[in-house]
Design an enzyme around this catalytic site. Structure first.
Site, PDB file in Angstrom:
ATOM      1  N   HIS A 164       0.830  -1.203   0.000  1.00  0.00           N
ATOM      2  CA  HIS A 164       0.000   0.000   0.000  1.00  0.00           C
ATOM      3  C   HIS A 164       0.871   1.262   0.000  1.00  0.00           C
ATOM      4  O   HIS A 164       2.060   1.202   0.309  1.00  0.00           O
ATOM      5  CB  HIS A 164      -0.864   0.041   1.269  1.00  0.00           C
ATOM      6  CG  HIS A 164      -1.944  -0.986   1.337  1.00  0.00           C
ATOM      7  ND1 HIS A 164      -2.036  -1.905   2.356  1.00  0.00           N
ATOM      8  CD2 HIS A 164      -3.001  -1.217   0.531  1.00  0.00           C
ATOM      9  CE1 HIS A 164      -3.100  -2.664   2.172  1.00  0.00           C
ATOM     10  NE2 HIS A 164      -3.705  -2.273   1.075  1.00  0.00           N
ATOM     11  N   CYS A 251      -1.965  -0.334  10.032  1.00  0.00           N
ATOM     12  CA  CYS A 251      -3.135  -1.046   9.504  1.00  0.00           C
ATOM     13  C   CYS A 251      -3.969  -1.752  10.560  1.00  0.00           C
ATOM     14  O   CYS A 251      -5.070  -2.198  10.271  1.00  0.00           O
ATOM     15  CB  CYS A 251      -2.721  -2.017   8.410  1.00  0.00           C
ATOM     16  SG  CYS A 251      -1.608  -3.290   8.946  1.00  0.00           S
TER      17      CYS A 251
HETATM   18  C1  CIR Z   1      -3.711  -8.098   3.189  1.00  0.00           C
HETATM   19  O1  CIR Z   1      -2.948  -8.544   2.331  1.00  0.00           O
HETATM   20  O2  CIR Z   1      -4.752  -7.522   2.884  1.00  0.00           O
HETATM   21  C2  CIR Z   1      -3.346  -8.274   4.639  1.00  0.00           C
HETATM   22  N1  CIR Z   1      -2.720  -9.537   4.833  1.00  0.00           N
HETATM   23  C3  CIR Z   1      -2.445  -7.157   5.093  1.00  0.00           C
HETATM   24  C4  CIR Z   1      -3.098  -5.822   5.045  1.00  0.00           C
HETATM   25  C5  CIR Z   1      -2.234  -4.745   5.598  1.00  0.00           C
HETATM   26  N2  CIR Z   1      -2.899  -3.500   5.535  1.00  0.00           N
HETATM   27  C6  CIR Z   1      -2.291  -2.322   5.567  1.00  0.00           C
HETATM   28  O3  CIR Z   1      -1.083  -2.240   5.617  1.00  0.00           O
HETATM   29  N3  CIR Z   1      -3.056  -1.237   5.514  1.00  0.00           N
END
Ligand code: CIR
Length: 256
Positions: A164, A251
């Site tokens: 991201h 996150c």
């Molecule tokens: C994903 O791939 O969606 C999750 N395993 C990790 C999301 C991490 N989100 C973020 O950094 N905003």
């Protein structure tokens, strides 16, 4: 401006399936017990900083749901419920919406637009939106249109490194950013004071500013030294197991 900017946080407990979520990190399977302890310690830290933390229960069938930041963009005026570019994450949004509706007016991003909250960096009236594997131009356009009502200026940035936008750039309060070398030269960020992270400490660009405290991932000494020179408390947080699932400090909570 940095004092008591955030009052609330929303987090969600990881479940037994937390190791089954999406990941591009080649760091092996997380140790589930340790992951849950690291998550609890993160939640405690937000509470110690003085945030009112709402802890949502694990969402069955959605192993990535504890990465709550991706399901919404919360601004002072409104909460935008996103639409993830990852189809396995689309059922997470209803429950986040019910929670945020207690605090904010709600608007939504709709198909074919997709956005993950991890791609949205809002600083005052500016909203930087990463175009990534999860966030597409239709989603960014919908967001820009919605935010016009509150005079936000929305700027898109192509995400080349990491999952991201906020894998590579984050706000440190006032006029400061922590940013990867690759993004540091972007003209969109010209007006900011910057801490540029070294290539071998890239993960530490995911440092989280909460009022007068910076939470930074443990194990990045060069970044830690640079952060320690700012007029803020710095708290190292061990997120080794969360990193294995492509997650980080920003996150695991929504702050507002
Ligand atoms: C994903 O791939 O969606 C999750 N395993 C990790 C999301 C991490 N989100 C973020 O950094 N905003």
């Amino acid at each position: 401006m940095t004092d008591r900017y955030f009052k609330n946080a929303v987090v969600r407990l990881p479940g037994e399936d937390a190791g089954e979520g999406l990941t591009t990190a080649s760091l092996g399977k997380p140790n589930l017990d340790l992951l849950r302890r690291q998550h609890l310690s993160y939640v405690d830290t937000l509470g110690e900083i003085g945030l009112q933390v709402e802890v949502l229960p694990h969402l069955k069938g959605f192993p990535d749901a504890y990465f709550v930041e991706d399901a919404a963009v919360v601004l002072p005026e409104v909460a935008i419920i996103t639409n993830s570019g990852a189809s396995s994450r689309r059922g997470e949004h209803n429950s986040i919406e019910s929670c945020l509706a207690k605090f904010k007016n709600i608007v939504r991003i709709h198909q074919p637009g997709t956005i993950d909250g991890g791609d949205v960096l809002a600083i005052d009236r500016r909203c930087f939106v990463g175009i990534s594997q999860r966030t597409n131009r239709q989603g960014a356009n919908q967001l820009a249109e919605l935010l016009q009502d509150w005079d936000y200026q929305t700027v898109t940035i192509d995400v080349r490194d990491g999952l991201h936008l906020k894998s590579s750039v984050n706000h440190l309060g006032d006029n400061r950013l922590i940013v990867s070398r690759q993004l540091a030269s972007r003209t969109e960020f010209d007006s900011f004071d910057k801490i540029v992270v070294s290539e071998d400490e890239l993960y530490s660009a995911n440092t989280l500013w909460v009022n007068d405290v910076l939470l930074t991932p443990a194990g990045y000494p060069t970044t830690l030294a640079a952060l320690s020179r700012l007029d803020l408390d710095v708290c190292e947080v061990d997120v080794s197991e969360i990193q294995k699932m492509d997650g980080g400090l920003t996150c695991m909570s929504l702050r507002f």
